[in-house]
Design a protein around this motif. Structure first.
Motif, PDB file in Angstrom:
ATOM      1  N   MET A   1      17.554   3.177  -0.297  1.00 20.16           N
ATOM      2  CA  MET A   1      16.630   3.568  -1.376  1.00 20.16           C
ATOM      3  C   MET A   1      16.718   5.034  -0.604  1.00 20.16           C
ATOM      4  SD  MET A   1      14.995   1.422  -2.741  1.00 20.16           S
ATOM      5  CE  MET A   1      16.456  -0.391  -2.916  1.00 20.16           C
ATOM      6  N   VAL A   2      16.756   6.107   0.059  1.00 22.33           N
ATOM      7  CA  VAL A   2      16.519   7.520  -0.142  1.00 22.33           C
ATOM      8  C   VAL A   2      18.011   7.842  -1.127  1.00 22.33           C
ATOM      9  CG1 VAL A   2      17.683   9.549   1.679  1.00 22.33           C
ATOM     10  CG2 VAL A   2      16.514   7.529   2.439  1.00 22.33           C
ATOM     11  N   VAL A   3      18.768   7.073  -0.678  1.00 24.60           N
ATOM     12  CA  VAL A   3      20.067   7.452  -1.859  1.00 24.60           C
ATOM     13  C   VAL A   3      19.493   7.023  -3.910  1.00 24.60           C
ATOM     14  CG1 VAL A   3      22.201   7.262  -3.114  1.00 24.60           C
ATOM     15  CG2 VAL A   3      22.044   7.535  -0.665  1.00 24.60           C
ATOM     16  N   LEU A   4      18.738   6.251  -4.002  1.00 25.61           N
ATOM     17  CA  LEU A   4      18.371   5.706  -5.057  1.00 25.61           C
ATOM     18  C   LEU A   4      17.227   6.926  -5.527  1.00 25.61           C
ATOM     19  CD1 LEU A   4      17.983   1.921  -5.881  1.00 25.61           C
ATOM     20  CD2 LEU A   4      19.984   3.495  -6.647  1.00 25.61           C
ATOM     21  N   ALA A   5      16.155   7.363  -4.281  1.00 26.24           N
ATOM     22  CA  ALA A   5      15.382   8.717  -4.162  1.00 26.24           C
ATOM     23  C   ALA A   5      15.477   9.250  -5.163  1.00 26.24           C
ATOM     24  CB  ALA A   5      14.166   8.285  -3.231  1.00 26.24           C
ATOM     25  N   SER A   6      16.882   9.883  -4.305  1.00 24.96           N
ATOM     26  CA  SER A   6      17.795  11.396  -5.237  1.00 24.96           C
ATOM     27  C   SER A   6      18.304  11.109  -5.939  1.00 24.96           C
ATOM     28  CB  SER A   6      18.603  11.491  -3.627  1.00 24.96           C
ATOM     29  OG  SER A   6      19.419  12.910  -3.969  1.00 24.96           O
ATOM     30  N   VAL A   7      18.584  10.594  -7.112  1.00 23.81           N
ATOM     31  CA  VAL A   7      19.313   9.791  -7.899  1.00 23.81           C
ATOM     32  C   VAL A   7      18.425  10.081  -8.669  1.00 23.81           C
ATOM     33  CG1 VAL A   7      20.850   8.046  -9.271  1.00 23.81           C
ATOM     34  CG2 VAL A   7      21.139   8.559  -7.079  1.00 23.81           C
ATOM     35  N   GLY A   8      16.904   9.117  -8.218  1.00 24.65           N
ATOM     36  CA  GLY A   8      16.317   9.322  -9.404  1.00 24.65           C
ATOM     37  C   GLY A   8      15.773  10.268  -9.815  1.00 24.65           C
ATOM     38  N   LEU A   9      15.451  11.279  -8.796  1.00 30.75           N
ATOM     39  CA  LEU A   9      14.936  12.620  -8.798  1.00 30.75           C
ATOM     40  C   LEU A   9      16.391  13.689  -9.924  1.00 30.75           C
ATOM     41  CD1 LEU A   9      13.869  14.934  -5.827  1.00 30.75           C
ATOM     42  CD2 LEU A   9      12.822  14.737  -7.982  1.00 30.75           C
TER      43      LEU A   9
ATOM     44  N   PHE B   1       1.008  -1.149  -0.150  1.00 32.23           N
ATOM     45  CA  PHE B   1      -0.159   0.192   0.472  1.00 32.23           C
ATOM     46  C   PHE B   1       0.915   1.756  -0.216  1.00 32.23           C
ATOM     47  CE2 PHE B   1      -3.228  -2.352   2.067  1.00 32.23           C
ATOM     48  CZ  PHE B   1      -4.274  -2.838   0.729  1.00 32.23           C
ATOM     49  N   VAL B   2       1.902   0.931   0.531  1.00 30.00           N
ATOM     50  CA  VAL B   2       3.109   2.389   1.044  1.00 30.00           C
ATOM     51  C   VAL B   2       3.296   2.733  -0.429  1.00 30.00           C
ATOM     52  CG1 VAL B   2       4.629   3.488   2.005  1.00 30.00           C
ATOM     53  CG2 VAL B   2       2.950   2.120   3.000  1.00 30.00           C
ATOM     54  N   TYR B   3       3.892   0.913  -1.564  1.00 26.54           N
ATOM     55  CA  TYR B   3       4.820   1.880  -1.848  1.00 26.54           C
ATOM     56  C   TYR B   3       3.733   2.670  -3.456  1.00 26.54           C
ATOM     57  CZ  TYR B   3       6.006   0.937  -7.292  1.00 26.54           C
ATOM     58  OH  TYR B   3       5.962   0.706  -9.136  1.00 26.54           O
ATOM     59  N   LEU B   4       1.908   1.565  -3.033  1.00 25.75           N
ATOM     60  CA  LEU B   4       1.483   2.306  -4.699  1.00 25.75           C
ATOM     61  C   LEU B   4       1.069   3.848  -4.125  1.00 25.75           C
ATOM     62  CD1 LEU B   4      -1.595  -0.223  -5.171  1.00 25.75           C
ATOM     63  CD2 LEU B   4       0.594   0.948  -6.947  1.00 25.75           C
ATOM     64  N   LEU B   5       0.950   3.818  -2.405  1.00 23.33           N
ATOM     65  CA  LEU B   5       0.718   5.529  -2.342  1.00 23.33           C
ATOM     66  C   LEU B   5       1.167   6.515  -2.910  1.00 23.33           C
ATOM     67  CD1 LEU B   5      -1.621   6.547   0.002  1.00 23.33           C
ATOM     68  CD2 LEU B   5       0.288   6.721   1.484  1.00 23.33           C
ATOM     69  N   THR B   6       3.251   5.973  -2.751  1.00 26.44           N
ATOM     70  CA  THR B   6       3.809   7.073  -2.458  1.00 26.44           C
ATOM     71  C   THR B   6       4.434   7.092  -4.284  1.00 26.44           C
ATOM     72  OG1 THR B   6       4.955   5.857  -0.779  1.00 26.44           O
ATOM     73  CG2 THR B   6       6.844   7.985  -1.624  1.00 26.44           C
ATOM     74  N   ALA B   7       4.266   6.289  -5.279  1.00 27.19           N
ATOM     75  CA  ALA B   7       4.135   6.395  -6.565  1.00 27.19           C
ATOM     76  C   ALA B   7       3.848   7.040  -6.580  1.00 27.19           C
ATOM     77  CB  ALA B   7       4.653   4.197  -6.750  1.00 27.19           C
ATOM     78  N   VAL B   8       2.530   6.907  -7.019  1.00 29.10           N
ATOM     79  CA  VAL B   8       1.259   7.548  -7.829  1.00 29.10           C
ATOM     80  C   VAL B   8       1.809   9.031  -7.068  1.00 29.10           C
ATOM     81  CG1 VAL B   8      -0.936   7.873  -8.174  1.00 29.10           C
ATOM     82  CG2 VAL B   8      -0.003   5.526  -7.916  1.00 29.10           C
ATOM     83  N   GLY B   9       2.036   9.555  -6.194  1.00 28.70           N
ATOM     84  CA  GLY B   9       1.722  10.943  -5.556  1.00 28.70           C
ATOM     85  C   GLY B   9       2.631  11.689  -6.144  1.00 28.70           C
TER      86      GLY B   9
ATOM     87  N   LYS C   1      17.737  18.903  -3.261  1.00 31.03           N
ATOM     88  CA  LYS C   1      17.355  17.570  -3.814  1.00 31.03           C
ATOM     89  C   LYS C   1      16.951  16.476  -3.186  1.00 31.03           C
ATOM     90  CE  LYS C   1      17.297  17.652  -9.064  1.00 31.03           C
ATOM     91  NZ  LYS C   1      18.535  18.555  -9.201  1.00 31.03           N
ATOM     92  N   MET C   2      17.975  16.910  -1.675  1.00 32.96           N
ATOM     93  CA  MET C   2      17.671  15.992  -0.487  1.00 32.96           C
ATOM     94  C   MET C   2      16.889  16.721   0.119  1.00 32.96           C
ATOM     95  SD  MET C   2      19.049  13.409   0.866  1.00 32.96           S
ATOM     96  CE  MET C   2      20.360  12.530   0.788  1.00 32.96           C
TER      97      MET C   2
ATOM     98  N   LEU D   1      11.511   3.469  -2.437  1.00 34.98           N
ATOM     99  CA  LEU D   1      11.135   2.797  -3.008  1.00 34.98           C
ATOM    100  C   LEU D   1      10.222   3.282  -4.455  1.00 34.98           C
ATOM    101  CD1 LEU D   1      11.482   0.238  -5.076  1.00 34.98           C
ATOM    102  CD2 LEU D   1       9.937  -0.960  -3.909  1.00 34.98           C
ATOM    103  N   GLY D   2       9.331   3.737  -3.676  1.00 32.70           N
ATOM    104  CA  GLY D   2       7.586   4.162  -4.580  1.00 32.70           C
ATOM    105  C   GLY D   2       8.596   5.389  -6.013  1.00 32.70           C
ATOM    106  N   ILE D   3       9.135   6.021  -4.909  1.00 29.62           N
ATOM    107  CA  ILE D   3      10.008   7.896  -5.618  1.00 29.62           C
ATOM    108  C   ILE D   3      11.066   6.894  -6.503  1.00 29.62           C
ATOM    109  CG2 ILE D   3      11.274   9.581  -4.864  1.00 29.62           C
ATOM    110  CD1 ILE D   3      10.410   9.950  -2.284  1.00 29.62           C
ATOM    111  N   PHE D   4      11.458   5.885  -6.264  1.00 31.89           N
ATOM    112  CA  PHE D   4      12.751   5.941  -7.177  1.00 31.89           C
ATOM    113  C   PHE D   4      12.061   5.293  -8.180  1.00 31.89           C
ATOM    114  CE2 PHE D   4      15.292   2.444  -8.576  1.00 31.89           C
ATOM    115  CZ  PHE D   4      16.247   2.835  -8.638  1.00 31.89           C
ATOM    116  N   LEU D   5      10.941   3.873  -8.110  1.00 32.46           N
ATOM    117  CA  LEU D   5      10.547   4.142  -9.980  1.00 32.46           C
ATOM    118  C   LEU D   5       9.635   4.244 -10.147  1.00 32.46           C
ATOM    119  CD1 LEU D   5       9.889   0.139  -8.047  1.00 32.46           C
ATOM    120  CD2 LEU D   5      11.782   0.833 -10.092  1.00 32.46           C
ATOM    121  N   SER D   6       9.225   5.667  -9.217  1.00 31.25           N
ATOM    122  CA  SER D   6       8.450   6.664  -9.920  1.00 31.25           C
ATOM    123  C   SER D   6       8.614   7.176 -11.582  1.00 31.25           C
ATOM    124  CB  SER D   6       7.099   7.502  -9.698  1.00 31.25           C
ATOM    125  OG  SER D   6       7.870   8.452  -8.773  1.00 31.25           O
ATOM    126  N   THR D   7       9.916   7.618 -10.861  1.00 30.39           N
ATOM    127  CA  THR D   7      11.358   8.391 -11.997  1.00 30.39           C
ATOM    128  C   THR D   7      10.830   7.465 -13.437  1.00 30.39           C
ATOM    129  OG1 THR D   7      13.034   8.020 -11.799  1.00 30.39           O
ATOM    130  CG2 THR D   7      12.021   9.465  -9.833  1.00 30.39           C
TER     131      THR D   7
END
Lengths: 366, 245
Positions: free
Chosen positions: A353-361, A183-191, A211-212, A266-272
């Motif tokens: 995942m924080v690092v990946l999300a930041s890289v994804g951004l 649920f949390v993955y879906l919430l974040t990725a779509v958001g 970015k951080m 993970l949601g932020i990272f993959l949504s990018t």
């Protein structure tokens, strides 16, 4: 009705799929991977139950019982000393123990003495049913061979859990983790995807926000709802579904919250990598299915192929499962080394995942 | 003596794979004016703005904005940006959107926010959620979000797309009054009558500056009566040295 118009519509859909390589890839690859995995795991079958026998009574009847137990196919019998039995069970090297006590022979002919002592480790749902099935089989064979034998009901104790635990109680820790993660993955990725789709990300990137700061702001904002979601799942499972559990609920919440924190990033990272909400859902078979199948929920990890074991050990849900089972079934706390190690692994996953999300951004904005 | 330019670029270049969106661009913008980037779709206007904002890294060359070499985060507190997309949070109210962007720029006083909402004429709708607004009202709100923190330099990427003529006039009145307050505006457009209102224009095609000057200068130099014809004339002459830059 106009067949031409219908065909035009259908052709357009086909054309879109042709251009969307990722969807086509998923249509072809995902079912094959999932089905292969599933068929492999189902065929894996149940391994033998590692059973320790302490034979303190050396009478002929005790010998024959042990002999019968050794012949039970689903048991992997090993003779152990009484004083090492407890440690072997706690270390997970045995799933159950049977003590044939000194006065066992007398109990068989109804002259007092001591009954069989059965010790169930109890952290796995299969142990008790498998053990009693095998034990009954051995005792029935013994009784059939020797008419005068009256075997008394054995005395049963559980190291963890107990006879009141049903399948749901064993699966609950895992389901809590799986649902929180999903649920949390879906919430974040779509958001987060919306932030990009509506162009507001563009404005954020042009603002003094780093970015951080952006990643941490997102984590904080979504984590509040991730925690709320985790709390609802946990409290509903405990108080409405009414599962049996041991251990401290706060520790359980800590583990679920950590897992949810990793899921946010993970949601932020993959949504990018997703262009639209449809593509966010397409990641689900990759995000959820391997974790559900390999995370130790339905099949024990040590019995899998080494490659799958390796995969299982990089999945965050595996560590959440380990930790939750230790806490909710065995009643352990964060001070137990294995629980602390699992929590450590989840913290590591969250940080990665924080690092990946930041890289994804960075990637998404370039 | 010339005042220090607010924007100055040297051989600024940005490539996306084989496409060069901004090509060796040299230009500068003096303070307190409205500088119009005029060019067809795909001429590099948006990429140039994103480069100057530091959202996009340059492939080569350099840019200075408000005296600092881009990218420099400290400049961002003094720049405002209205992207082409409406870029608003639809579930939030008008005031909440403005307040959000104000806070990000450390300028979240209630008076700032009310002033920005009032400036674009949305005071009566301040507590309405954005999804209830019409397209034109959303553009107004988008402008309010870009200028709530009182920036010294405003980047407007096609700010009047989808805006009716009446509102367009109002927008340009705003821009003029911002100039009078010392705010510099870099605005991209492909609408010629809007270009006429800019103090200075840069004609952009294929990421290159074809010509630069006031609307009148450009018409004179091309020998054409309208800016549109002048633009086409410069575009034809591009590469064959027909017209002095």
């Amino acid at each position: 009705m106009n067949a031409g118009r219908i065909a035009t519509l259908a052709l357009r859909i086909a054309l879109q799929f042709r251009r969307d390589h990722r969807t086509v890839g998923l249509i072809v690859v995902v079912p094959m991977v999932v089905l292969s995995l599933l068929s492999y795991l189902i065929r894996l079958g149940a391994s033998e139950l590692p059973l320790g026998i302490v034979q303190e009574d050396r009478s002929p009847i005790a010998q024959r019982l042990v002999e019968q137990l050794r012949q039970v196919e689903i048991f992997e019998v090993r003779e152990v000393a009484r004083q090492e039995l407890d440690a072997l069970l706690r270390e997970g090297r045995l799933e159950a123990g049977i003590v044939v006590p000194e006065g066992f022979a007398r109990s068989v002919v109804g002259q007092g003495g001591d009954r069989l002592l059965v010790i169930v480790e109890g952290s796995r749902s299969r142990t008790a049913p498998m053990l009693f099935q095998g034990l009954n089989q051995a005792m029935a064979r013994l009784a059939a061979a020797q008419a005068d034998v009256r075997l008394a009901e054995p005395q049963v104790t559980y190291l963890y859990a107990g006879p009141q635990y049903q399948a749901i109680d064993y699966f609950a820790p895992t389901f809590i983790a799986l649902f929180a993660f999903f649920f949390v993955y879906l919430l974040t990725a779509v958001g987060f995807l919306r932030e990009r789709a509506f162009g507001t990300l563009e404005r954020l990137l042009a603002s003094p926000l780093t970015k951080m700061e952006m990643v941490l702001g997102y984590v904080t904002g979504f984590s509040f709802f991730a925690l709320l979601q985790s709390a609802i799942i946990l409290l509903f499972t405990v108080y409405v579904v009414r599962i049996e559990y041991a251990g401290n609920l706060l520790v359980v919440f800590l583990i679920v919250a950590l897992l949810a924190g990793g899921s946010v990033n993970l949601g932020i990272f993959l949504s990018t990598y997703a262009r639209n909400e449809f593509q966010v859902y397409q990641f689900l078979p990759l995000v959820i299915v391997p974790q559900a199948l390999l995370g130790g929920v339905f099949w024990p990890i040590p019995e899998m192929h080494p490659v799958l074991q390796w995969i299982a050990h990089v999945l965050p849900l595996t560590y959440a499962n380990f930790a939750l089972q230790e806490v909710m079934i065995k009643g352990e706390g964060v001070l137990k080394a294995s629980v602390a190690a699992d929590i450590g692994a989840m913290v590591l996953f969250g940080a990665l995942m924080v690092v990946l999300a930041s890289v994804g951004l960075r990637r998404a904005s370039a | 003596m010339h005042p220090t330019p607010v924007i100055q670029t040297r051989a600024l270049t940005r490539r996306f794979g084989r496409i060069t969106a901004v090509d060796q661009l040299d230009f500068q913008v003096e303070p307190g004016i409205t500088y119009g980037l005029l060019g067809p779709n795909g001429s590099g206007k948006t990429t140039l703005i994103r480069l100057l904002l530091g959202i996009l890294p340059a492939t080569a060359g350099e840019a200075h904005v408000l005296g600092r070499r881009v990218p420099d985060r400290s400049v961002r507190a003094q720049t405002g940006y209205m992207p082409q997309a409406t870029a608003l949070y639809e579930d939030l109210t008008v005031r909440e959107n403005v307040s959000f962007y104000a806070r990000l720029h450390d300028a979240a006083s209630a008076s700032h926010i009310s002033q920005a909402v009032g400036l674009v004429g949305l005071t009566e709708r301040a507590d309405d959620q954005v999804f209830t607004l019409s397209g034109g009202l959303k553009r107004r709100l988008s402008l309010a979000c870009a200028l709530v923190h009182g920036p010294a330099l405003l980047f407007l990427d096609e700010p009047t797309v989808g805006v009716d003529p009446q509102l367009r006039v109002q927008f340009w009145e705003h821009f003029r009054s911002l100039n009078q307050q010392g705010v510099t505006i870099l605005v991209s457009t492909h609408v010629m009558d809007e270009a006429e209102r800019c103090h200075r224009l840069g004609l952009l095609q294929d990421g290159r500056l074809l010509a630069e000057g006031s609307a009148q200068e450009l018409r004179q130099r091309s020998g054409k009566a309208t800016l549109e014809e002048a633009f086409l004339r410069f575009a034809e002459g591009h590469g064959n040295e027909g017209i002095p830059p």
